[in-house]
Structures are given as C-alpha cells and as structure tokens.
Design a protein around this motif. Structure first.
Motif, PDB file in Angstrom:
ATOM      1  N   LEU A 119       0.817  -1.215   0.000  1.00  0.00           N
ATOM      2  CA  LEU A 119       0.000   0.000   0.000  1.00  0.00           C
ATOM      3  C   LEU A 119       0.852   1.268   0.000  1.00  0.00           C
ATOM      4  CD1 LEU A 119      -3.015  -1.059   2.224  1.00  0.00           C
ATOM      5  CD2 LEU A 119      -2.903  -0.816  -0.271  1.00  0.00           C
ATOM      6  N   LEU A 120       2.014   1.210   0.604  1.00  0.00           N
ATOM      7  CA  LEU A 120       2.925   2.359   0.509  1.00  0.00           C
ATOM      8  C   LEU A 120       3.368   2.579  -0.933  1.00  0.00           C
ATOM      9  CD1 LEU A 120       5.107   1.790   3.700  1.00  0.00           C
ATOM     10  CD2 LEU A 120       3.616   3.766   3.269  1.00  0.00           C
ATOM     11  N   VAL A 121       3.685   1.491  -1.632  1.00  0.00           N
ATOM     12  CA  VAL A 121       4.083   1.603  -3.037  1.00  0.00           C
ATOM     13  C   VAL A 121       2.943   2.222  -3.854  1.00  0.00           C
ATOM     14  CG1 VAL A 121       4.703   0.320  -5.128  1.00  0.00           C
ATOM     15  CG2 VAL A 121       5.758  -0.285  -2.952  1.00  0.00           C
ATOM     16  N   VAL A 122       1.706   1.769  -3.613  1.00  0.00           N
ATOM     17  CA  VAL A 122       0.556   2.303  -4.345  1.00  0.00           C
ATOM     18  C   VAL A 122       0.358   3.783  -4.024  1.00  0.00           C
ATOM     19  CG1 VAL A 122      -1.954   2.149  -4.659  1.00  0.00           C
ATOM     20  CG2 VAL A 122      -0.593   0.049  -4.465  1.00  0.00           C
ATOM     21  N   ARG A 123       0.313   4.102  -2.746  1.00  0.00           N
ATOM     22  CA  ARG A 123      -0.007   5.484  -2.330  1.00  0.00           C
ATOM     23  C   ARG A 123       1.063   6.486  -2.713  1.00  0.00           C
ATOM     24  NH1 ARG A 123      -2.076   3.225   3.426  1.00  0.00           N
ATOM     25  NH2 ARG A 123      -4.116   2.546   2.691  1.00  0.00           N
ATOM     26  N   TYR A 124       2.326   6.055  -2.671  1.00  0.00           N
ATOM     27  CA  TYR A 124       3.424   6.986  -2.954  1.00  0.00           C
ATOM     28  C   TYR A 124       4.075   6.726  -4.306  1.00  0.00           C
ATOM     29  CZ  TYR A 124       2.652   8.310   1.834  1.00  0.00           C
ATOM     30  OH  TYR A 124       2.052   8.756   2.985  1.00  0.00           O
ATOM     31  N   LYS A 125       3.369   5.934  -5.137  1.00  0.00           N
ATOM     32  CA  LYS A 125       3.834   5.650  -6.505  1.00  0.00           C
ATOM     33  C   LYS A 125       5.293   5.181  -6.539  1.00  0.00           C
ATOM     34  CE  LYS A 125       0.507   8.853  -8.534  1.00  0.00           C
ATOM     35  NZ  LYS A 125      -0.323   8.956  -7.351  1.00  0.00           N
ATOM     36  N   GLY A 126       5.634   4.349  -5.556  1.00  0.00           N
ATOM     37  CA  GLY A 126       6.962   3.749  -5.501  1.00  0.00           C
ATOM     38  C   GLY A 126       8.020   4.598  -4.835  1.00  0.00           C
ATOM     39  N   ASP A 127       7.705   5.815  -4.444  1.00  0.00           N
ATOM     40  CA  ASP A 127       8.684   6.730  -3.843  1.00  0.00           C
ATOM     41  C   ASP A 127       8.780   6.457  -2.340  1.00  0.00           C
ATOM     42  OD1 ASP A 127      10.506   8.784  -3.561  1.00  0.00           O
ATOM     43  OD2 ASP A 127       8.977  10.354  -3.456  1.00  0.00           O
ATOM     44  N   LEU A 128       9.463   5.378  -1.987  1.00  0.00           N
ATOM     45  CA  LEU A 128       9.545   4.948  -0.594  1.00  0.00           C
ATOM     46  C   LEU A 128      10.853   5.380   0.056  1.00  0.00           C
ATOM     47  CD1 LEU A 128       8.046   1.341  -0.614  1.00  0.00           C
ATOM     48  CD2 LEU A 128       6.901   3.559  -0.663  1.00  0.00           C
ATOM     49  N   THR A 129      10.808   5.455   1.374  1.00  0.00           N
ATOM     50  CA  THR A 129      12.002   5.786   2.147  1.00  0.00           C
ATOM     51  C   THR A 129      12.811   4.525   2.411  1.00  0.00           C
ATOM     52  OG1 THR A 129      10.926   5.412   4.277  1.00  0.00           O
ATOM     53  CG2 THR A 129      10.706   7.627   3.313  1.00  0.00           C
ATOM     54  N   ASP A 130      14.053   4.708   2.814  1.00  0.00           N
ATOM     55  CA  ASP A 130      14.887   3.567   3.210  1.00  0.00           C
ATOM     56  C   ASP A 130      14.218   2.798   4.343  1.00  0.00           C
ATOM     57  OD1 ASP A 130      16.763   4.363   1.347  1.00  0.00           O
ATOM     58  OD2 ASP A 130      18.171   5.176   2.824  1.00  0.00           O
ATOM     59  N   ALA A 131      13.653   3.516   5.307  1.00  0.00           N
ATOM     60  CA  ALA A 131      13.030   2.877   6.466  1.00  0.00           C
ATOM     61  C   ALA A 131      11.847   2.008   6.045  1.00  0.00           C
ATOM     62  CB  ALA A 131      12.588   3.933   7.476  1.00  0.00           C
ATOM     63  N   GLU A 132      11.083   2.458   5.058  1.00  0.00           N
ATOM     64  CA  GLU A 132       9.925   1.684   4.602  1.00  0.00           C
ATOM     65  C   GLU A 132      10.362   0.402   3.896  1.00  0.00           C
ATOM     66  OE1 GLU A 132       6.895   5.490   4.115  1.00  0.00           O
ATOM     67  OE2 GLU A 132       8.222   4.931   2.445  1.00  0.00           O
ATOM     68  N   VAL A 133      11.429   0.460   3.137  1.00  0.00           N
ATOM     69  CA  VAL A 133      11.948  -0.747   2.481  1.00  0.00           C
ATOM     70  C   VAL A 133      12.601  -1.658   3.519  1.00  0.00           C
ATOM     71  CG1 VAL A 133      13.553  -1.637   0.741  1.00  0.00           C
ATOM     72  CG2 VAL A 133      12.232   0.449   0.271  1.00  0.00           C
ATOM     73  N   ASP A 134      13.332  -1.065   4.454  1.00  0.00           N
ATOM     74  CA  ASP A 134      13.962  -1.861   5.517  1.00  0.00           C
ATOM     75  C   ASP A 134      12.922  -2.594   6.351  1.00  0.00           C
ATOM     76  OD1 ASP A 134      16.457  -1.015   4.672  1.00  0.00           O
ATOM     77  OD2 ASP A 134      16.681   0.512   6.248  1.00  0.00           O
ATOM     78  N   ALA A 135      11.763  -1.972   6.575  1.00  0.00           N
ATOM     79  CA  ALA A 135      10.719  -2.583   7.415  1.00  0.00           C
ATOM     80  C   ALA A 135      10.194  -3.883   6.806  1.00  0.00           C
ATOM     81  CB  ALA A 135       9.576  -1.595   7.639  1.00  0.00           C
ATOM     82  N   VAL A 136       9.973  -3.908   5.498  1.00  0.00           N
ATOM     83  CA  VAL A 136       9.462  -5.129   4.887  1.00  0.00           C
ATOM     84  C   VAL A 136      10.538  -6.216   4.902  1.00  0.00           C
ATOM     85  CG1 VAL A 136       9.974  -4.620   2.430  1.00  0.00           C
ATOM     86  CG2 VAL A 136       7.979  -6.008   3.028  1.00  0.00           C
ATOM     87  N   LYS A 137      11.785  -5.825   4.732  1.00  0.00           N
ATOM     88  CA  LYS A 137      12.873  -6.812   4.808  1.00  0.00           C
ATOM     89  C   LYS A 137      13.040  -7.341   6.231  1.00  0.00           C
ATOM     90  CE  LYS A 137      15.630  -5.179   0.902  1.00  0.00           C
ATOM     91  NZ  LYS A 137      16.971  -4.781   0.456  1.00  0.00           N
ATOM     92  N   ALA A 138      12.903  -6.455   7.211  1.00  0.00           N
ATOM     93  CA  ALA A 138      13.037  -6.865   8.617  1.00  0.00           C
ATOM     94  C   ALA A 138      11.952  -7.862   9.015  1.00  0.00           C
ATOM     95  CB  ALA A 138      12.997  -5.639   9.531  1.00  0.00           C
ATOM     96  N   ALA A 139      10.823  -7.818   8.330  1.00  0.00           N
ATOM     97  CA  ALA A 139       9.734  -8.751   8.617  1.00  0.00           C
ATOM     98  C   ALA A 139       9.976 -10.119   7.992  1.00  0.00           C
ATOM     99  CB  ALA A 139       8.414  -8.172   8.113  1.00  0.00           C
TER     100      ALA A 139
END
Length: 195
Positions: A119-139
């Motif tokens: 949903l972050l990818v959808v809402r921000y059209k792929g413009d994600l922060t490092d923390a947002e990408v790190d969070a999915v990897k941490a899971a």
C-alpha cells in the motif's frame, strides 16, 4: 452500460476466440471485464501470461488474493474486489480474511508487513524511504519477494484501471468500496451496475 465493447464468442474474431478459450480454461468462465480486455488480444494474452507466472510464483494463492484485494480497494475497483473476494472464498479465505485484506490488514504479522509495503508503493507511486523498504525486509521478506510484489501490482493495476475506464457490469457477488469517493468521478454519481 460498459464504455468499452464487451465481446462475446459470437462477436469475437478467431484470435479473440482463442483468448476466450484460454481465459475460460484459467477461470472457468470468461468474466465481463476480461471480455472487454480481449478487444486487444496482445494485452489480454499478456495478462494471462503474467497471471499464470505469478500463480507459479513465490506467494500462496491466498496471499496473492489478499494483495489484490488491498490494491483493488485502494485503487477503487469494485469489479476487482468483487471478483477477488469470490475467488478468495474458493481458496478457503474467510469473510474476515477478505474484510481485513480490503483494509490492507492481516492477522499474520509477516503478511501485514508485506501489505503495508504494497500500500505504501501504491499510495506513494513507488517513492519509498529507506526505512519503509527496511521494514518489509526486517519482517522476513527477501529481495526476490519484493521484486515479485511488482508483478502483482502490474496485474492488479491493469484490471483496476481498465475497469474504472470500461465500467463493465459486475458479474460476481458485488462488494461496494469502503470509500465510494474513489470511483465517483467516473461513475456520474451512480453505483456500478451488477448482473
């Protein structure tokens, strides 16, 4: 009334009839949205190939439906959430699972992290922060999983946006969007038709 012609086997060309057969083999029928998509055999053939490749991909069918439900609700596609909910029930997802997925939620923490990412990818059209990408990897999701998410995004964006333009009737048990404002511009203030 659909704004893009909905083909039937009687009105289809030979190439379109072959797509009808391939679609029926995968889905057990030829949904109205896909009948309109078949106006372009190249596009519908590409859709079927992507669908098959993702079916054989990393995510379970149940998780793929949850991803699709979250994207469909976010993008405002009543056809898509209706179709996906019908399929999800056949794949043993409960009404609660479906409701949660439409909200971008899961009772499973790892799935929740992936749905948050989607949903972050959808809402921000792929413009994600490092923390947002790190969070999915941490899971616990790998780079391969993250890459595969984009196949699901493409598949669902294709049907979501196509339906919002075509506005075919909904030929599945109808679910209404939680937020009707997501489709009001193209609906002339009327709910989507059903069959």
């Amino acid at each position: 009334m659909a704004r893009i012609h909905v083909l039937t086997p009687e009105t289809a060309t030979q190439a379109q009839k072959e797509i009808f057969d391939a679609t029926r083999a995968k889905f057990g029928k030829h949904p109205l949205l896909m009948s309109a998509m078949t106006n372009s055999t190249a596009m519908m053939s590409s859709y079927l190939t992507l669908f098959q490749n993702l079916t054989e991909g990393r995510f379970s069918k149940q998780l793929a439906r949850k991803i699709g439900l979250a994207i469909g609700e976010e993008n405002g596609c009543e056809y898509c959430i209706s179709l996906l909910a019908a399929v999800a029930k056949q794949q043993k997802l409960t009404d609660e699972d479906i409701e949660l997925a439409r909200h971008g939620k899961s009772s499973d923490a790892k799935e929740q992290a992936l749905l948050d990412f989607v949903l972050l990818v959808v809402r921000y059209k792929g413009d994600l922060t490092d923390a947002e990408v790190d969070a999915v990897k941490a899971a616990g999701w790998s780079d391969e999983d993250i890459a595969e998410v984009f196949g699901h995004l493409i598949l669902n964006f294709l049907t979501n946006y196509f339906w919002k333009v075509a506005r075919t009737d909904i030929d599945f048990p109808v679910l209404r969007l939680f937020d009707q404002s997501k489709i009001v511009r193209g609906s002339n203030g009327k709910p989507a038709p059903t069959v």
